[in-house]
Enzyme design. Sequence first.
Site, PDB file in Angstrom:
ATOM      1  N   CYS A 264       0.858  -1.193   0.000  1.00 49.96           N
ATOM      2  CA  CYS A 264       0.000   0.000   0.000  1.00 49.96           C
ATOM      3  C   CYS A 264       0.890   1.237   0.000  1.00 49.96           C
ATOM      4  O   CYS A 264       1.802   1.363   0.823  1.00 49.96           O
ATOM      5  CB  CYS A 264      -0.908  -0.005   1.227  1.00 49.96           C
ATOM      6  SG  CYS A 264      -1.869   1.518   1.442  1.00 49.96           S
TER       7      CYS A 264
ATOM      8  N   CYS B  71       0.200   3.515   3.699  1.00 52.25           N
ATOM      9  CA  CYS B  71       0.760   3.059   4.979  1.00 52.25           C
ATOM     10  C   CYS B  71       2.029   2.237   4.806  1.00 52.25           C
ATOM     11  O   CYS B  71       2.664   1.870   5.800  1.00 52.25           O
ATOM     12  CB  CYS B  71      -0.277   2.267   5.756  1.00 52.25           C
ATOM     13  SG  CYS B  71      -0.739   0.702   4.971  1.00 52.25           S
TER      14      CYS B  71
ATOM     15  N   CYS C 164     -29.699  31.657  -2.707  1.00 45.70           N
ATOM     16  CA  CYS C 164     -30.352  32.775  -2.028  1.00 45.70           C
ATOM     17  C   CYS C 164     -29.438  33.205  -0.882  1.00 45.70           C
ATOM     18  O   CYS C 164     -29.027  32.373  -0.069  1.00 45.70           O
ATOM     19  CB  CYS C 164     -31.719  32.359  -1.495  1.00 45.70           C
ATOM     20  SG  CYS C 164     -32.525  33.633  -0.479  1.00 45.70           S
TER      21      CYS C 164
ATOM     22  N   HIS D 157     -30.770  46.689  -5.873  1.00 44.00           N
ATOM     23  CA  HIS D 157     -30.473  48.126  -5.807  1.00 44.00           C
ATOM     24  C   HIS D 157     -30.566  48.716  -7.211  1.00 44.00           C
ATOM     25  O   HIS D 157     -29.539  48.963  -7.855  1.00 44.00           O
ATOM     26  CB  HIS D 157     -29.083  48.361  -5.203  1.00 44.00           C
ATOM     27  CG  HIS D 157     -28.018  47.460  -5.758  1.00 44.00           C
ATOM     28  ND1 HIS D 157     -27.347  47.730  -6.927  1.00 44.00           N
ATOM     29  CD2 HIS D 157     -27.520  46.279  -5.308  1.00 44.00           C
ATOM     30  CE1 HIS D 157     -26.474  46.769  -7.167  1.00 44.00           C
ATOM     31  NE2 HIS D 157     -26.566  45.868  -6.200  1.00 44.00           N
TER      32      HIS D 157
ATOM     33  N   CYS E 260     -14.993  36.319  -0.284  1.00 41.17           N
ATOM     34  CA  CYS E 260     -13.575  36.253  -0.637  1.00 41.17           C
ATOM     35  C   CYS E 260     -13.280  37.356  -1.657  1.00 41.17           C
ATOM     36  O   CYS E 260     -13.983  37.462  -2.668  1.00 41.17           O
ATOM     37  CB  CYS E 260     -13.243  34.885  -1.222  1.00 41.17           C
ATOM     38  SG  CYS E 260     -11.592  34.785  -1.976  1.00 41.17           S
TER      39      CYS E 260
ATOM     40  N   CYS F 117      -8.575  33.239  14.440  1.00 42.97           N
ATOM     41  CA  CYS F 117      -7.564  33.985  13.694  1.00 42.97           C
ATOM     42  C   CYS F 117      -8.192  34.851  12.606  1.00 42.97           C
ATOM     43  O   CYS F 117      -9.142  34.448  11.941  1.00 42.97           O
ATOM     44  CB  CYS F 117      -6.567  33.007  13.078  1.00 42.97           C
ATOM     45  SG  CYS F 117      -5.206  33.804  12.211  1.00 42.97           S
TER      46      CYS F 117
ATOM     47  N   CYS G  90      -9.425  31.198   1.781  1.00 39.60           N
ATOM     48  CA  CYS G  90     -10.620  30.735   1.082  1.00 39.60           C
ATOM     49  C   CYS G  90     -10.428  29.281   0.659  1.00 39.60           C
ATOM     50  O   CYS G  90      -9.430  28.934   0.024  1.00 39.60           O
ATOM     51  CB  CYS G  90     -10.883  31.619  -0.134  1.00 39.60           C
ATOM     52  SG  CYS G  90     -12.276  31.075  -1.152  1.00 39.60           S
TER      53      CYS G  90
END
Length: 292
Positions: free
Chosen positions: A20, A23, A111, A151, A185, A198, A203
């Site tokens: 593997c 591991c 929304c 707006h 962001c 912090c 992002c």
Amino acid sequence: MTTARYRPTWDLALDPLVSCKLCLGEYPAEQMTTIAQCQCIFCTLCLKQYVELLIKEGLETAISCPDAACPKQGHLQENEIECMVAAEIMQRYKKLQFEREVLFDPCRTWCPASTCQAVCQLQDIGLQTPQLVQCKACDMEFCSACKARWHPGQGCPETMPITFLPGETSSAFKMEEGDAPIKRCPKCRVYIERDEGCAQMMCKNCKHAFCWYCLESLDDDFLLIHYDKGPCRNKLGHSRASVIWHRTQVVGIFAGFGLLLLVASPFLLLATPFVLCCKCKCSKGDDDPLPT
């Protein structure tokens, strides 16, 4: 009684063992799982833990092959994931996939009301200017570009700290923009929520690092000098001792690389003539005519 992972040594000796890559253990073939897209093979337990960890942390893209050097850069298919995780984890995976589809779909948007979060359809897909979007679930009317309340005749603000819920007005929110719990962001405009901790944010969508309060980029600020001056002074959210320790580690890493380069430079200078001589001899030997 033997477990599914470990069997008696006389039984293992009859079967070829497969290594593997995660591991580095060796197990029988029936305890291994092969990714269909790239044919990379891992032990089932390691691959299961890898997939579960990505889903629990909130995957940003499709689940890729754990091998960083995978030649085909394969990804796990949905049916492969479903075979190795529990039902509730699979449900979370499908939810994350759907959220990502909506995020990158130009025809749909979320929304912005925090109590709604329904998916809204844009009326005119080819329209380049901001358009009115009305949520069918909560009837909120908002701008398709900045996700603020509609707006008409006004330009979109550069940053939107929070979206007001139906029936609420701006007078209900007296907090400053820097204290808003939800922001976007500054690079990819995805909504980010911060509870506490912090002020250096990253992002998950575009990996852009920025200051939560002023949205200034911190991509190149390895020492976090931004929080030593200006309006964000001492607002990092960590003690002075932890900041000094962080800077010591960063400086130590750069100093270590510099010292390594300094120590290795004489050896490189000494080795260069020998390497060039060997190359010249090899090329000269290739040019010599064969004896007759």
